[in-house]
Design a protein around this motif. Structure first.
Motif, mmCIF file in Angstrom:
data_model
loop_
_atom_site.group_PDB
_atom_site.id
_atom_site.type_symbol
_atom_site.label_atom_id
_atom_site.label_comp_id
_atom_site.label_asym_id
_atom_site.label_seq_id
_atom_site.Cartn_x
_atom_site.Cartn_y
_atom_site.Cartn_z
ATOM 1 N N GLY A 96 39.682 32.825 32.594
ATOM 2 C CA GLY A 96 39.210 31.631 33.275
ATOM 3 C C GLY A 96 40.193 30.484 33.175
ATOM 4 O O GLY A 96 40.965 30.385 32.212
ATOM 5 N N ALA A 97 40.157 29.607 34.164
ATOM 6 C CA ALA A 97 41.086 28.473 34.205
ATOM 7 C C ALA A 97 40.970 27.589 32.972
ATOM 8 O O ALA A 97 41.949 26.989 32.529
ATOM 9 N N ASN A 98 39.754 27.511 32.414
ATOM 10 C CA ASN A 98 39.525 26.687 31.227
ATOM 11 C C ASN A 98 39.252 27.517 29.979
ATOM 12 O O ASN A 98 38.853 26.976 28.947
ATOM 13 N N ASN B 112 34.569 33.448 39.062
ATOM 14 C CA ASN B 112 33.978 32.355 39.837
ATOM 15 C C ASN B 112 32.466 32.530 39.992
ATOM 16 O O ASN B 112 31.906 32.356 41.078
ATOM 17 N N CYS B 113 31.815 32.882 38.875
ATOM 18 C CA CYS B 113 30.371 33.126 38.895
ATOM 19 C C CYS B 113 29.592 32.080 38.094
ATOM 20 O O CYS B 113 28.428 32.301 37.748
ATOM 21 N N ARG B 114 30.224 30.963 37.784
ATOM 22 C CA ARG B 114 29.515 29.912 37.056
ATOM 23 C C ARG B 114 28.394 29.364 37.934
ATOM 24 O O ARG B 114 28.537 29.214 39.142
ATOM 25 N N GLY B 115 27.262 29.076 37.310
ATOM 26 C CA GLY B 115 26.108 28.588 38.048
ATOM 27 C C GLY B 115 25.192 29.684 38.545
ATOM 28 O O GLY B 115 24.104 29.408 39.051
ATOM 29 N N LYS B 116 25.617 30.942 38.399
ATOM 30 C CA LYS B 116 24.771 32.068 38.799
ATOM 31 C C LYS B 116 23.698 32.306 37.740
ATOM 32 O O LYS B 116 23.820 31.878 36.594
#
Length: 251
Positions: free
Chosen positions: A83-85, A94-98
């Motif tokens: 992850g970028a962070n 890119n599944c954050r918030g799922k």
């Protein structure tokens, strides 16, 4: 994987295993069994610790939605690395918030002690009040907590460390292409494993590598299905270390 299985056993729920990272097998089992149960929790590692490959998270999320199931992903070997962070594979894909449950450890890349669960407020409130394994355990010491917080700060503010790790992963892939060595899987993480014919052979290989200043544990059944040498790359490794590893393994 062992801790996930033990947790499932402690839950006293019905346990159905699917093939390693096998979406088709999981879909088949969900199709056959999901209707028999009120609730279903799909469980997976994000980075598989004894192979080095990644789970197919977007496809798992699709299956969870299609079969009205919850999804738990263990980021033990992804936290601080993907992850970028450095948040793990949930961020990487890119599944954050799922809708999923994200768990992990503070004791690997973060170098402290303990672990975490990230999920909805309802879930966290439920665990705080009902999870006996958390309620009756000893709380983290102030020192461990401070170390974990400091490590998270470093992960966020010093991405060059993570960049160096991925530079090493790419370099090792290049070195392996020009050698006779073939990992068990096309590794997508800092974990690389090489298969040996039996326990005696892998123990001897680990012994010889140690004599050359390389710590590479011998992993044997029943921990895994086949004997293997397990390599874990670090950001502090230099190219000369990787070259020495490949030369030693070739010998």
């Amino acid at each position: 994987q062992s801790s996930l299985k033990n947790g499932a056993i402690l839950s006293q729920a019905t346990i159905l295993e699917y093939g390693h990272n096998n979406i088709e097998d999981l879909q088949k089992k969900l199709g056959e069994e999901r209707g028999k149960f009120r609730r279903c929790l799909i469980i997976t590692d994000s980075v598989f610790s004894m192979d080095g490959d990644l789970c197919l998270l977007p496809k798992l999320l699709d299956l969870a939605e299609n079969f009205d199931s919850m999804l738990l992903i263990d980021e033990a070997h992804a936290t601080g690395v993907f992850g970028a962070n450095g948040s793990g594979c949930v961020e990487h894909f890119n599944c954050r918030g799922k809708e999923l449950i994200q768990v992990g450890t503070l004791s690997k890349a973060l170098g402290s002690l303990g672990g975490y669960v990230a999920g909805s407020k309802v879930l966290i409130d439920f665990l705080r009040n009902r999870a006996a394994s958390w309620i009756y355990t000893t709380a983290l010491t102030p020192g461990d907590t401070a170390a974990a917080l400091a490590a998270i700060k470093i992960v966020r503010e010093e991405p060059e460390r993570r960049a160096k790790l991925w530079e090493n992963i790419i370099s090792l892939k290049g070195l392996l292409k020009s050698s006779s060595l073939v990992p068990i899987v096309n590794f997508e993480s800092p974990i690389i494993c090489f298969e040996f014919k039996d326990a005696a052979a892998v123990l001897e290989a680990a012994k010889q590598l140690k004599k050359q200043g390389i710590f590479a544990p011998a992993i044997r059944p029943p921990t895994v299905n086949t004997s293997r040498i397990r390599i874990s790359l670090m950001a502090t490794h230099e190219l000369e270390h990787l070259e020495r590893l490949v030369e030693a393994m070739n010998n």
